[in-house]
Design a protein around this motif. Structure first.
Motif, PDB file in Angstrom:
ATOM      1  N   SER A  88       0.827  -1.189   0.038  1.00 41.52           N
ATOM      2  CA  SER A  88      -0.071  -0.007   0.059  1.00 41.52           C
ATOM      3  C   SER A  88       0.999   1.071  -0.050  1.00 41.52           C
ATOM      4  O   SER A  88       0.476   2.145  -0.671  1.00 41.52           O
ATOM      5  N   LEU A  89       1.762   1.222   0.829  1.00 43.23           N
ATOM      6  CA  LEU A  89       2.970   2.391   0.501  1.00 43.23           C
ATOM      7  C   LEU A  89       3.579   2.359  -0.813  1.00 43.23           C
ATOM      8  O   LEU A  89       3.581   3.757  -1.307  1.00 43.23           O
ATOM      9  N   ALA A  90       3.933   1.406  -1.329  1.00 44.43           N
ATOM     10  CA  ALA A  90       4.403   1.504  -2.596  1.00 44.43           C
ATOM     11  C   ALA A  90       3.560   1.881  -3.731  1.00 44.43           C
ATOM     12  O   ALA A  90       3.835   2.879  -4.723  1.00 44.43           O
ATOM     13  N   THR A  91       2.348   1.529  -3.600  1.00 48.54           N
ATOM     14  CA  THR A  91       1.218   2.384  -4.430  1.00 48.54           C
ATOM     15  C   THR A  91       0.977   3.692  -4.305  1.00 48.54           C
ATOM     16  O   THR A  91       0.934   4.308  -5.256  1.00 48.54           O
ATOM     17  N   MET A  92       1.056   4.238  -2.966  1.00 49.37           N
ATOM     18  CA  MET A  92       0.985   5.608  -2.726  1.00 49.37           C
ATOM     19  C   MET A  92       2.136   6.280  -3.417  1.00 49.37           C
ATOM     20  O   MET A  92       1.906   7.536  -4.017  1.00 49.37           O
TER      21      MET A  92
END
Length: 108
Positions: A88-92
């Protein structure tokens, strides 16, 4: 001491890149002969890293772009108050740093 500091700054701003090695060597000699322990210590550190410093001046390289991206990533991570998964951090990060413009349905 102020003049020595400004002369070191000139290495990156004014000096012709082809003359960077000679200018840096001259500055190191003046700093060692200044009698100031702080400048002597700095000159010794600069001697150890002189090849990299000269290369940066000659090639005009800096790490400012990568530092800017790192700052954006830290802001994204703080703004999310901790992401439950690394994905989720990588997606953001991809969403915020990719330049994609997402329009909301209410903004048509």
């Amino acid at each position: 001491m102020y003049l020595l500091k400004e002369e070191l700054r000139d290495l990156f701003q004014i000096i012709d890149p082809g003359q960077a090695r000679a200018y840096l060597h001259s500055w190191i000699q003046r700093a060692i002969g200044s009698g100031n322990n702080a400048f002597r210590s700095l000159a010794q550190k600069i001697v150890r890293h002189s090849d990299g410093i000269v290369a940066a001046v000659e090639l005009g390289l800096s790490n400012s772009r990568s530092e800017g991206v790192n700052t954006k990533i830290r802001v994204i991570q703080r703004r999310g108050y901790g992401h439950p998964k690394a994905r989720s951090l990588a997606t953001m990060i991809y969403l915020c740093c990719s330049g994609i413009q997402v329009s909301l349905p209410t903004q048509r």
